[in-house]
Scaffold this motif. Structure first.
Motif, mmCIF file in Angstrom:
data_model
loop_
_atom_site.group_PDB
_atom_site.id
_atom_site.type_symbol
_atom_site.label_atom_id
_atom_site.label_comp_id
_atom_site.label_asym_id
_atom_site.label_seq_id
_atom_site.Cartn_x
_atom_site.Cartn_y
_atom_site.Cartn_z
ATOM 1 N N LEU A 33 -10.129 14.114 -34.062
ATOM 2 C CA LEU A 33 -9.002 14.992 -34.353
ATOM 3 C C LEU A 33 -7.962 14.844 -33.259
ATOM 4 N N ASP A 37 -3.677 19.148 -33.081
ATOM 5 C CA ASP A 37 -4.308 19.885 -34.183
ATOM 6 C C ASP A 37 -5.318 20.891 -33.652
ATOM 7 N N PHE A 41 -5.121 24.977 -33.868
ATOM 8 C CA PHE A 41 -6.208 25.797 -34.402
ATOM 9 C C PHE A 41 -6.624 26.876 -33.407
ATOM 10 N N ALA A 75 -3.834 24.367 -38.213
ATOM 11 C CA ALA A 75 -4.321 23.017 -37.924
ATOM 12 C C ALA A 75 -3.952 22.053 -39.045
ATOM 13 N N TRP A 76 -4.091 22.519 -40.294
ATOM 14 C CA TRP A 76 -3.735 21.663 -41.421
ATOM 15 C C TRP A 76 -2.245 21.339 -41.410
ATOM 16 N N THR A 78 -0.233 21.355 -38.811
ATOM 17 C CA THR A 78 0.021 20.481 -37.665
ATOM 18 C C THR A 78 -0.381 19.047 -37.982
ATOM 19 N N TYR A 79 -1.522 18.887 -38.641
ATOM 20 C CA TYR A 79 -1.991 17.561 -39.027
ATOM 21 C C TYR A 79 -1.010 16.893 -39.986
ATOM 22 N N ARG A 80 -0.572 17.619 -41.018
ATOM 23 C CA ARG A 80 0.350 17.042 -41.991
ATOM 24 C C ARG A 80 1.711 16.718 -41.366
#
Length: 161
Positions: A33, A37, A41, A75-76, A78-80
């Motif tokens: 990860l 991210d 979170f 987190a999702w 930030t990831y996207r």
């Protein structure tokens, strides 16, 4: 509530470290990860727990669940967002060969056996380059670029009008 504040502050510090060290700390998680991210979170879990405790007036177990849900969403996102930024494709950068066929002006006279300087526009920006010509060209003369043998030089000829 102090634990939730601690988690939130830890997440913000992790995010700051990931930005300052720019990917150096990403190897900490073996590439599983990205650190931003994880930081998102942790920060959202902590601050979400504080909000749940204060606004909803719930106990620590429910506040942890609310914070974890908010943290997973952060987190999702930030990831996207990170993937969108790293996979962004922009237009091709201008190259010296894009100058061929353009016009410019001589700023330093070009002798028959040496280099002078011309001012051209590359992608709308003025660029001063070394220039050669088969015949001498006076300062202020408008010229056409015939070739770009290197990134910093061009071959020109005077414009006939």
């Amino acid at each position: 509530m102090a634990w939730f504040f601690g988690l939130g502050i830890t997440g913000v510090v992790l995010l700051a470290l990931s930005l300052v060290f720019d990917g150096v700390l990403d190897g900490v998680l073996d590439g599983w990860l990205p650190l931003p991210d994880v930081a998102g979170f942790v920060a959202a879990t902590g601050f979400g727990g504080v909000l749940a405790t204060e606004v909803l007036d719930v106990g620590p177990v429910v506040a942890t669940g609310c914070g974890a849900g908010l943290g997973a969403g952060a987190a999702w996102l930030t990831y996207r967002f990170g993937r969108a930024l790293t996979h962004d494709r922009t237009a091709a950068a201008p190259r010296g060969t894009d100058l061929v066929g353009t016009s410019g002006n001589v700023v330093t006279a070009i002798p028959a056996d040496g280099f002078g300087e011309v001012l051209l526009r590359l992608a709308g920006q003025p660029v001063k380059l070394a220039a050669r010509s088969t015949a001498p060209v006076a300062r202020g003369t408008e010229v056409w670029v015939e070739a770009a043998p290197t990134a910093t030089s061009v071959v020109v000829r005077p414009v006939d009008r």
